[in-house]
Design a protein around this motif. Structure first.
Motif, PDB file in Angstrom:
ATOM      1  N   ALA A   1      37.089  34.853  38.962  1.00 44.36           N
ATOM      2  CA  ALA A   1      37.110  33.483  39.480  1.00 44.36           C
ATOM      3  C   ALA A   1      35.893  33.164  40.358  1.00 44.36           C
ATOM      4  CB  ALA A   1      38.397  33.236  40.256  1.00 44.36           C
ATOM      5  N   ALA A   2      35.634  34.012  41.335  1.00 46.65           N
ATOM      6  CA  ALA A   2      34.521  33.735  42.249  1.00 46.65           C
ATOM      7  C   ALA A   2      33.190  33.802  41.507  1.00 46.65           C
ATOM      8  CB  ALA A   2      34.524  34.745  43.398  1.00 46.65           C
ATOM      9  N   LEU A   3      33.056  34.769  40.603  1.00 42.37           N
ATOM     10  CA  LEU A   3      31.775  34.945  39.912  1.00 42.37           C
ATOM     11  C   LEU A   3      31.517  33.803  38.934  1.00 42.37           C
ATOM     12  CD1 LEU A   3      31.920  38.793  39.577  1.00 42.37           C
ATOM     13  CD2 LEU A   3      30.128  37.481  40.715  1.00 42.37           C
TER      14      LEU A   3
ATOM     15  N   VAL B   1      45.276  41.258  51.591  1.00 39.11           N
ATOM     16  CA  VAL B   1      46.455  41.792  50.915  1.00 39.11           C
ATOM     17  C   VAL B   1      46.490  43.316  51.006  1.00 39.11           C
ATOM     18  CG1 VAL B   1      45.317  41.844  48.651  1.00 39.11           C
ATOM     19  CG2 VAL B   1      47.781  41.695  48.754  1.00 39.11           C
ATOM     20  N   THR B   2      45.304  43.918  51.099  1.00 33.49           N
ATOM     21  CA  THR B   2      45.225  45.378  51.129  1.00 33.49           C
ATOM     22  C   THR B   2      45.251  45.945  52.546  1.00 33.49           C
ATOM     23  OG1 THR B   2      42.818  45.225  51.124  1.00 33.49           O
ATOM     24  CG2 THR B   2      43.887  45.560  48.999  1.00 33.49           C
TER      25      THR B   2
ATOM     26  N   THR C   1      44.796  36.321  45.148  1.00 33.71           N
ATOM     27  CA  THR C   1      45.433  37.080  46.228  1.00 33.71           C
ATOM     28  C   THR C   1      45.942  36.153  47.334  1.00 33.71           C
ATOM     29  OG1 THR C   1      43.226  37.495  47.132  1.00 33.71           O
ATOM     30  CG2 THR C   1      44.244  39.280  45.891  1.00 33.71           C
ATOM     31  N   ARG C   2      45.241  35.036  47.538  1.00 36.81           N
ATOM     32  CA  ARG C   2      45.673  34.133  48.606  1.00 36.81           C
ATOM     33  C   ARG C   2      46.480  32.939  48.076  1.00 36.81           C
ATOM     34  NH1 ARG C   2      43.157  36.397  52.807  1.00 36.81           N
ATOM     35  NH2 ARG C   2      40.941  36.846  52.706  1.00 36.81           N
ATOM     36  N   GLY C   3      46.462  32.777  46.762  1.00 35.68           N
ATOM     37  CA  GLY C   3      47.225  31.683  46.164  1.00 35.68           C
ATOM     38  C   GLY C   3      46.717  30.301  46.529  1.00 35.68           C
TER      39      GLY C   3
ATOM     40  N   THR D   1      47.026  47.062  39.975  1.00 35.43           N
ATOM     41  CA  THR D   1      45.892  46.127  40.055  1.00 35.43           C
ATOM     42  C   THR D   1      45.164  46.153  41.404  1.00 35.43           C
ATOM     43  OG1 THR D   1      47.370  44.333  40.732  1.00 35.43           O
ATOM     44  CG2 THR D   1      46.876  44.506  38.375  1.00 35.43           C
ATOM     45  N   VAL D   2      45.794  46.705  42.435  1.00 32.17           N
ATOM     46  CA  VAL D   2      45.183  46.625  43.773  1.00 32.17           C
ATOM     47  C   VAL D   2      44.598  47.970  44.214  1.00 32.17           C
ATOM     48  CG1 VAL D   2      45.530  46.060  46.201  1.00 32.17           C
ATOM     49  CG2 VAL D   2      46.720  44.742  44.451  1.00 32.17           C
TER      50      VAL D   2
END
Lengths: 202, 202
Positions: free
Chosen positions: B131-133, A85-86, B100-102, B18-19
């Motif tokens: 989420a990943a953590l 996305v970046t 980010t990827r939905g 946020t990015v």
């Protein structure tokens, strides 16, 4: 690299005549000391080449590019398999076909991170079909940077990758070169030569 | 970690509230010296914890898990996002949703590489939604290993990740904690505290 060959003999699982599993120490669980040693070895082999940057592809090349970057004292760049996305739109792109996944994807590198002044060492875990490495070589060419060579941890010398890279005039150094394998047995090519082992099979 | 905060201020691109884009030195092009320094810092913070293994998730966690593994003198393991052709069926699995990827994907770790005797430090590049953590924490719990803590390079403290991990009783140490950001400006939380900056926003 004797230490690496011994680990492959001891811990590698040969699942077929083409599939070697080394995920206990190279590409799932990673022996950090061994990874660092591979970096030092590439720095030794490519000494004097004034390398400014190491290039690899996510994900399993990263630990070896990092090790080479540490040994050479330079940053590394990893090509992305998916657009983030970046990510900038100014990228170098090459198509890579994955035989294990049966799909073609676009690998990309932001143009800001490879430049005409760079001297690049490409590093990856495996050299087999050469698909990913040929993609990286094309990206280096497109960027105008100088390609110093390709360093691989394990080469399956019975597959076509080395031939494809050599046809492009690329210098290749692999730390373990497998001439042939079958369940329970792996045969390495000696560093000093023994090329005929491959040529007989070709 | 002052050096890291300075690099974020100088080289980070804030694309929105946020990015944050840090791909010139952390997660596309990687400054190997800075990466090594983050590993030493985690080793210092978690000193005495007798860590036996570092766990991360491919791809952009790998360089930091490697750095932590080097500093601690232990191997690291990276969870996979896709099932590899060589992968064992005996894996720990957790679903992770990528905002980010939905999409939701399954992350997995071979059961041979996490065991009840292990003391695990989880490392990743970003703590944002968590989420990943949270997925990695669940995998460590499932394995029976002891979770020592989570080390992140950059925490977006205005997102919910830290809260989710703290609710699970996890010790978290982030090297740069961002209280708020907008294009051209990033505000860090001081290491010594200043927690109210977050609490006011919550």
């Amino acid at each position: 690299m004797k230490e690496l060959e011994e680990r492959i003999r001891r811990e590698g699982a040969i699942l077929s005549e083409t599939v070697l599993k080394v995920d206990s120490f190279l590409n799932h669980q990673v022996d950090t000391e061994l990874a660092l040693a591979t970096g030092r070895e590439f720095a030794r082999v490519f000494e004097g080449e004034k390398i400014t940057k190491v290039l690899t592809i996510e994900a399993s090349g990263i630990q070896f590019a990092m090790a080479a970057g540490i040994a050479l004292g330079v940053p590394f760049v990893y090509a992305k398999k998916k657009k983030a996305v970046t990510q900038s739109d100014k990228v170098y792109v090459a198509p890579v076909h994955s035989f294990t996944r049966g799909e073609t994807y676009q690998v990309s590198v932001d143009q800001r991170y490879l430049n005409a002044g760079d001297r690049v060492l490409i590093v990856d875990d495996f050299l087999a079909t050469g698909a990913a490495l040929v993609g990286l070589v094309d990206i280096v060419e497109e960027s105008g940077a100088e390609l110093v060579g390709v360093g691989c941890i394990i080469e399956k010398s019975f597959q076509e990758g080395r031939g494809l890279l050599e046809a492009k005039g690329v210098r290749i150094h692999s730390l373990a070169r497998i001439a042939a394998m079958k369940p329970g047995e792996v045969q390495f090519i000696e560093e000093s030569g023994n090329r005929q082992l491959i040529e007989e099979r070709a």
